[in-house]
Design a protein around this motif. Sequence first.
Motif, PDB file in Angstrom:
ATOM      1  N   ALA A 269       0.839  -1.198   0.000  1.00  0.00           N
ATOM      2  CA  ALA A 269       0.000   0.000   0.000  1.00  0.00           C
ATOM      3  C   ALA A 269       0.875   1.250   0.000  1.00  0.00           C
ATOM      4  O   ALA A 269       1.984   1.247   0.560  1.00  0.00           O
ATOM      5  CB  ALA A 269      -0.911  -0.002   1.222  1.00  0.00           C
ATOM      6  N   PRO A 270       0.423   2.347  -0.618  1.00  0.00           N
ATOM      7  CA  PRO A 270       1.262   3.554  -0.683  1.00  0.00           C
ATOM      8  C   PRO A 270       1.670   4.102   0.681  1.00  0.00           C
ATOM      9  O   PRO A 270       2.789   4.585   0.846  1.00  0.00           O
ATOM     10  CB  PRO A 270       0.390   4.551  -1.467  1.00  0.00           C
ATOM     11  N   GLY A 271       0.769   4.018   1.670  1.00  0.00           N
ATOM     12  CA  GLY A 271       1.131   4.506   3.002  1.00  0.00           C
ATOM     13  C   GLY A 271       2.253   3.707   3.627  1.00  0.00           C
ATOM     14  O   GLY A 271       3.188   4.266   4.214  1.00  0.00           O
ATOM     15  N   ARG A 272       2.199   2.379   3.481  1.00  0.00           N
ATOM     16  CA  ARG A 272       3.269   1.528   4.011  1.00  0.00           C
ATOM     17  C   ARG A 272       4.562   1.732   3.244  1.00  0.00           C
ATOM     18  O   ARG A 272       5.657   1.690   3.820  1.00  0.00           O
ATOM     19  CB  ARG A 272       2.853   0.062   3.945  1.00  0.00           C
ATOM     20  N   PHE A 273       4.440   1.934   1.932  1.00  0.00           N
ATOM     21  CA  PHE A 273       5.620   2.216   1.112  1.00  0.00           C
ATOM     22  C   PHE A 273       6.333   3.458   1.641  1.00  0.00           C
ATOM     23  O   PHE A 273       7.560   3.475   1.812  1.00  0.00           O
ATOM     24  CB  PHE A 273       5.193   2.423  -0.338  1.00  0.00           C
ATOM     25  N   ARG A 274       5.581   4.512   1.913  1.00  0.00           N
ATOM     26  CA  ARG A 274       6.185   5.755   2.438  1.00  0.00           C
ATOM     27  C   ARG A 274       6.857   5.500   3.772  1.00  0.00           C
ATOM     28  O   ARG A 274       7.984   5.970   4.013  1.00  0.00           O
ATOM     29  CB  ARG A 274       5.104   6.826   2.572  1.00  0.00           C
ATOM     30  N   ASP A 275       6.214   4.775   4.665  1.00  0.00           N
ATOM     31  CA  ASP A 275       6.805   4.498   5.974  1.00  0.00           C
ATOM     32  C   ASP A 275       8.105   3.726   5.844  1.00  0.00           C
ATOM     33  O   ASP A 275       9.101   4.023   6.518  1.00  0.00           O
ATOM     34  CB  ASP A 275       5.824   3.703   6.838  1.00  0.00           C
ATOM     35  N   ARG A 276       8.123   2.727   4.970  1.00  0.00           N
ATOM     36  CA  ARG A 276       9.329   1.913   4.809  1.00  0.00           C
ATOM     37  C   ARG A 276      10.463   2.732   4.224  1.00  0.00           C
ATOM     38  O   ARG A 276      11.628   2.590   4.619  1.00  0.00           O
ATOM     39  CB  ARG A 276       9.035   0.713   3.912  1.00  0.00           C
ATOM     40  N   MET A 277      10.158   3.605   3.273  1.00  0.00           N
ATOM     41  CA  MET A 277      11.194   4.379   2.607  1.00  0.00           C
ATOM     42  C   MET A 277      11.789   5.439   3.508  1.00  0.00           C
ATOM     43  O   MET A 277      12.929   5.870   3.317  1.00  0.00           O
ATOM     44  CB  MET A 277      10.627   5.042   1.351  1.00  0.00           C
ATOM     45  N   THR A 278      11.045   5.896   4.495  1.00  0.00           N
ATOM     46  CA  THR A 278      11.528   6.992   5.338  1.00  0.00           C
ATOM     47  C   THR A 278      11.990   6.554   6.720  1.00  0.00           C
ATOM     48  O   THR A 278      12.699   7.298   7.393  1.00  0.00           O
ATOM     49  CB  THR A 278      10.431   8.055   5.513  1.00  0.00           C
ATOM     50  N   HIS A 279      11.641   5.340   7.138  1.00  0.00           N
ATOM     51  CA  HIS A 279      11.954   4.948   8.510  1.00  0.00           C
ATOM     52  C   HIS A 279      12.815   3.708   8.659  1.00  0.00           C
ATOM     53  O   HIS A 279      13.453   3.528   9.682  1.00  0.00           O
ATOM     54  CB  HIS A 279      10.653   4.719   9.307  1.00  0.00           C
ATOM     55  N   GLU A 280      12.826   2.823   7.657  1.00  0.00           N
ATOM     56  CA  GLU A 280      13.557   1.574   7.861  1.00  0.00           C
ATOM     57  C   GLU A 280      15.060   1.778   7.740  1.00  0.00           C
ATOM     58  O   GLU A 280      15.533   2.478   6.853  1.00  0.00           O
ATOM     59  CB  GLU A 280      13.107   0.522   6.844  1.00  0.00           C
ATOM     60  N   PRO A 281      15.847   1.180   8.641  1.00  0.00           N
ATOM     61  CA  PRO A 281      17.298   1.332   8.625  1.00  0.00           C
ATOM     62  C   PRO A 281      17.960   0.444   7.589  1.00  0.00           C
ATOM     63  O   PRO A 281      17.353  -0.472   7.041  1.00  0.00           O
ATOM     64  CB  PRO A 281      17.716   0.900  10.043  1.00  0.00           C
ATOM     65  N   THR A 282      19.228   0.724   7.359  1.00  0.00           N
ATOM     66  CA  THR A 282      20.045  -0.112   6.473  1.00  0.00           C
ATOM     67  C   THR A 282      20.390  -1.414   7.168  1.00  0.00           C
ATOM     68  O   THR A 282      20.708  -1.440   8.341  1.00  0.00           O
ATOM     69  CB  THR A 282      21.347   0.636   6.135  1.00  0.00           C
ATOM     70  N   ARG A 283      20.342  -2.534   6.411  1.00  0.00           N
ATOM     71  CA  ARG A 283      20.733  -3.827   6.963  1.00  0.00           C
ATOM     72  C   ARG A 283      21.601  -4.542   5.949  1.00  0.00           C
ATOM     73  O   ARG A 283      21.116  -5.261   5.085  1.00  0.00           O
ATOM     74  CB  ARG A 283      19.498  -4.684   7.268  1.00  0.00           C
ATOM     75  N   PRO A 284      22.917  -4.346   6.019  1.00  0.00           N
ATOM     76  CA  PRO A 284      23.778  -5.037   5.077  1.00  0.00           C
ATOM     77  C   PRO A 284      23.835  -6.522   5.370  1.00  0.00           C
ATOM     78  O   PRO A 284      23.598  -6.949   6.487  1.00  0.00           O
ATOM     79  CB  PRO A 284      25.142  -4.366   5.310  1.00  0.00           C
ATOM     80  N   GLY A 285      24.192  -7.322   4.361  1.00  0.00           N
ATOM     81  CA  GLY A 285      24.307  -8.747   4.584  1.00  0.00           C
ATOM     82  C   GLY A 285      24.832  -9.461   3.355  1.00  0.00           C
ATOM     83  O   GLY A 285      24.869  -8.904   2.269  1.00  0.00           O
ATOM     84  N   ARG A 286      25.223 -10.730   3.521  1.00  0.00           N
ATOM     85  CA  ARG A 286      25.778 -11.466   2.394  1.00  0.00           C
ATOM     86  C   ARG A 286      24.697 -11.879   1.412  1.00  0.00           C
ATOM     87  O   ARG A 286      24.890 -11.816   0.218  1.00  0.00           O
ATOM     88  CB  ARG A 286      26.513 -12.705   2.919  1.00  0.00           C
TER      89      ARG A 286
END
Length: 312
Positions: free
Chosen positions: A286-303
């Motif tokens: 959903a567009p609202g969840r998309f906005r939240d993920r793009m502005t609040h989720e941190p970076t998580r590097p990994g293999r």
Amino acid sequence: MDVISEVIGTIRAGRPSALRVRQSGTWGMYLPGIEGMGFHVVLKGTGWLITPSGQPVPLNAGDVVLVPHGVEHGLSHTAACTIDGLPDLELPSAHPVTEPAAFDVVLGCYRLERGRIHRFLRELPPVITMSPDYDRHPETRVLIEMLVADVAEDLPGAAVSRSALVDLTLVHALRHARGHTRLGAWPEVTDPGIAAALNEMHTSAQRPWTLGQLSTIAGMSLTAFKRRFTLLVGTPPMTYLTDWRLTHSARVLRETKAPLAAIARQVGYSSEYAFANAFRRKFGIAPGRFRDRMTHEPTRPGRAPVPDAEQV
């Protein structure tokens, strides 16, 4: 149609990131595959580009590596290694070491949510290495210096400046690749009728376009317009229009706090409900969840090529 502008417009639906990494001694870094586009600029020292297939490529200060569609790869102090043997990239600490390093590189990318890489990028080689002529193009050197300065501190306005500088770096890398590598024919649309229709789609996405209206702008019959557009652009006109509207809306969601109803009108949907359904069909969220993920989720590097890995 300017294909570089369209590529950058599409990739900006994702999340930009950039960081500076310094290494000395025996070093290496694995960079996981992502859905996105990225670049590396070697600021100092020498190293090797390591890919799953193909020979290691030597890198020197000033070299630029373009990663058009986010394949896994790595960097190392030696060519005598495989990608499986490289350690994961370690993010710089909050208080980075200021001592000189043997190898200094800036990594930047746009990471997209789900599979939306522009079709042109998919047709490029997985990794492209370049050695720009900084004497002929001093603006490229200035741009890199600005990017390095921007990633050094988290200053006010960084969200805007970082995005703009990553955009410009990718534009310069694509321009250089176009002029100095054998990439085949770039899909420029020079047909004036199709270009006119594309321009109207891009600048007036909010209008309730019909195939007949667009064919009139192109000066063609409906059948000829649909056939010609699909041949030159690679997708039918109304499919392209829908994709452009939703890609543009994703960028607006990331860059602004505009209400969903206003964004829906801006991209040609009669209601927030219709917009949300179309957005969910394309992006799976959903567009609202998309906005939240793009502005609040941190970076998580990994293999593994995890969905939230931000470094290219």
